[in-house]
Design an enzyme around this catalytic site. Structure first.
Site, PDB file in Angstrom:
ATOM      1  N   ASP A 100       0.833  -1.208   0.000  1.00 45.65           N
ATOM      2  CA  ASP A 100       0.000   0.000   0.000  1.00 45.65           C
ATOM      3  C   ASP A 100       0.864   1.252   0.000  1.00 45.65           C
ATOM      4  O   ASP A 100       2.058   1.204   0.275  1.00 45.65           O
ATOM      5  CB  ASP A 100      -0.990   0.009   1.182  1.00 45.65           C
ATOM      6  N   ASN A 155      -8.547  -1.987  12.913  1.00 52.66           N
ATOM      7  CA  ASN A 155      -9.943  -2.163  12.491  1.00 52.66           C
ATOM      8  C   ASN A 155     -10.108  -3.415  11.627  1.00 52.66           C
ATOM      9  O   ASN A 155     -11.108  -3.568  10.946  1.00 52.66           O
ATOM     10  CB  ASN A 155     -10.411  -0.926  11.715  1.00 52.66           C
ATOM     11  N   HIS A 206      -8.204  -4.166   9.072  1.00 50.92           N
ATOM     12  CA  HIS A 206      -7.786  -4.010   7.668  1.00 50.92           C
ATOM     13  C   HIS A 206      -6.552  -4.863   7.371  1.00 50.92           C
ATOM     14  O   HIS A 206      -5.751  -5.165   8.247  1.00 50.92           O
ATOM     15  CB  HIS A 206      -7.563  -2.532   7.292  1.00 50.92           C
ATOM     16  N   GLU A 215      -9.946  -1.282   3.938  1.00 47.70           N
ATOM     17  CA  GLU A 215     -10.661  -0.815   5.120  1.00 47.70           C
ATOM     18  C   GLU A 215     -12.062  -1.421   5.188  1.00 47.70           C
ATOM     19  O   GLU A 215     -12.687  -1.664   4.140  1.00 47.70           O
ATOM     20  CB  GLU A 215     -10.794   0.713   5.049  1.00 47.70           C
TER      21      GLU A 215
END
Ligand code: F6R
Length: 238
Positions: free
Chosen positions: A68, A135, A137, A142
């Site tokens: 990423d 979270n 991810h 996401e």
């Protein structure tokens, strides 16, 4: 210990986790020196990368694939995830071939398409080396995220912005990113998910115990060839 196809190993602490992860990665690279490896940044894998560089491992034929990058961030920016990956992994290990996400391209969607084509030309991902987001991810996939989500521009959630702020010492965290797709991650022939620290306990429990759900993207790893390496702090009472 297995959980519906996912193999879980619990290590005493972060150092033991790094040694075990390095053992596994070293084994895979020795077996296939031309491995395509999806490489996470973030704090969790850093000790593993340090441990790997201590070993006499020839990674010169490995292709490192970027997981990423922040949208609009070039390699000279101190927040560049490519810069982080280069300093922590590519250079110390002598990796020569990389596939990058071009987050400064005029057309980010087109940049994602090029990245996907390059990875496909390589035959996909042999080993995905991942951390677990607070979270749930993976990369910057996401929540909510479906398993067929491709490589694409995304908007970061408040939780990711908060966790990433800790990396950059007062610098603003970009609000967008390009992420390798969930489809590409789930298509990896093998995945290593590294989870360290008590702050990951709740999300690790959800990843392993809830039915796979878009709300916890990492839960889609269930049923794939994944090894979770967790330290005791992250494992807790699971
Ligand atoms: C990093 C990345 C993220 C992190 C995750 C965990 O390239 O893609 O998914 O792996 O946010 O970060 P740490 O390891 O800092 O807790």
């Amino acid at each position: 210990m297995t959980d519906r196809g996912v193999n879980v190993e619990v290590l005493d602490d972060a150092e033991a986790l790094a040694r075990r992860a390095a053992d596994l990665i070293e084994g895979v690279v020795r077996e296939k020196p031309t491995l395509s490896l999806l490489v996470a940044t973030g704090n969790t894998p850093l000790a593993t990368y340090t441990e790997l560089t201590r070993r006499n491992l020839d990674a010169s034929a490995v292709t490192a694939v970027q997981l990423d990058e922040y949208l609009g961030v070039g390699e000279d920016d101190p927040r560049s995830l490519w810069g982080w990956m280069r300093r922590a992994f590519v250079e110390p290990l002598g990796v020569r071939k990389v596939i990058r996400l071009d987050a400064t391209a005029p057309d980010p969607v087109e940049a994602c398409r090029r990245f996907e084509l390059e990875v496909a030309a390589l035959g996909g991902i042999d080993l995905a080396l991942l951390g677990l987001g607070p979270n749930g991810h993976l990369g910057f996939n996401e929540p909510p995220c479906l398993p067929d989500a491709g490589t694409r521009p995304v908007t970061l959630t408040p939780e990711s912005l908060a966790s990433n702020a800790a990396y950059w010492d007062g610098l603003a965290v970009p609000t967008g990113a390009l992420t390798a797709g969930m489809d590409l991650i789930l298509g990896a022939r093998q995945t290593l998910l590294l989870v360290s620290g008590a702050h990951k306990r709740g999300i690790l429990a959800r990843t392993l115990q809830e039915s796979p759900t878009p709300e916890v993207p990492a839960s889609w790893l269930r049923g794939t060839n994944t090894t979770v390496l967790a330290d005791r702090a992250a494992w807790g009472g699971l």
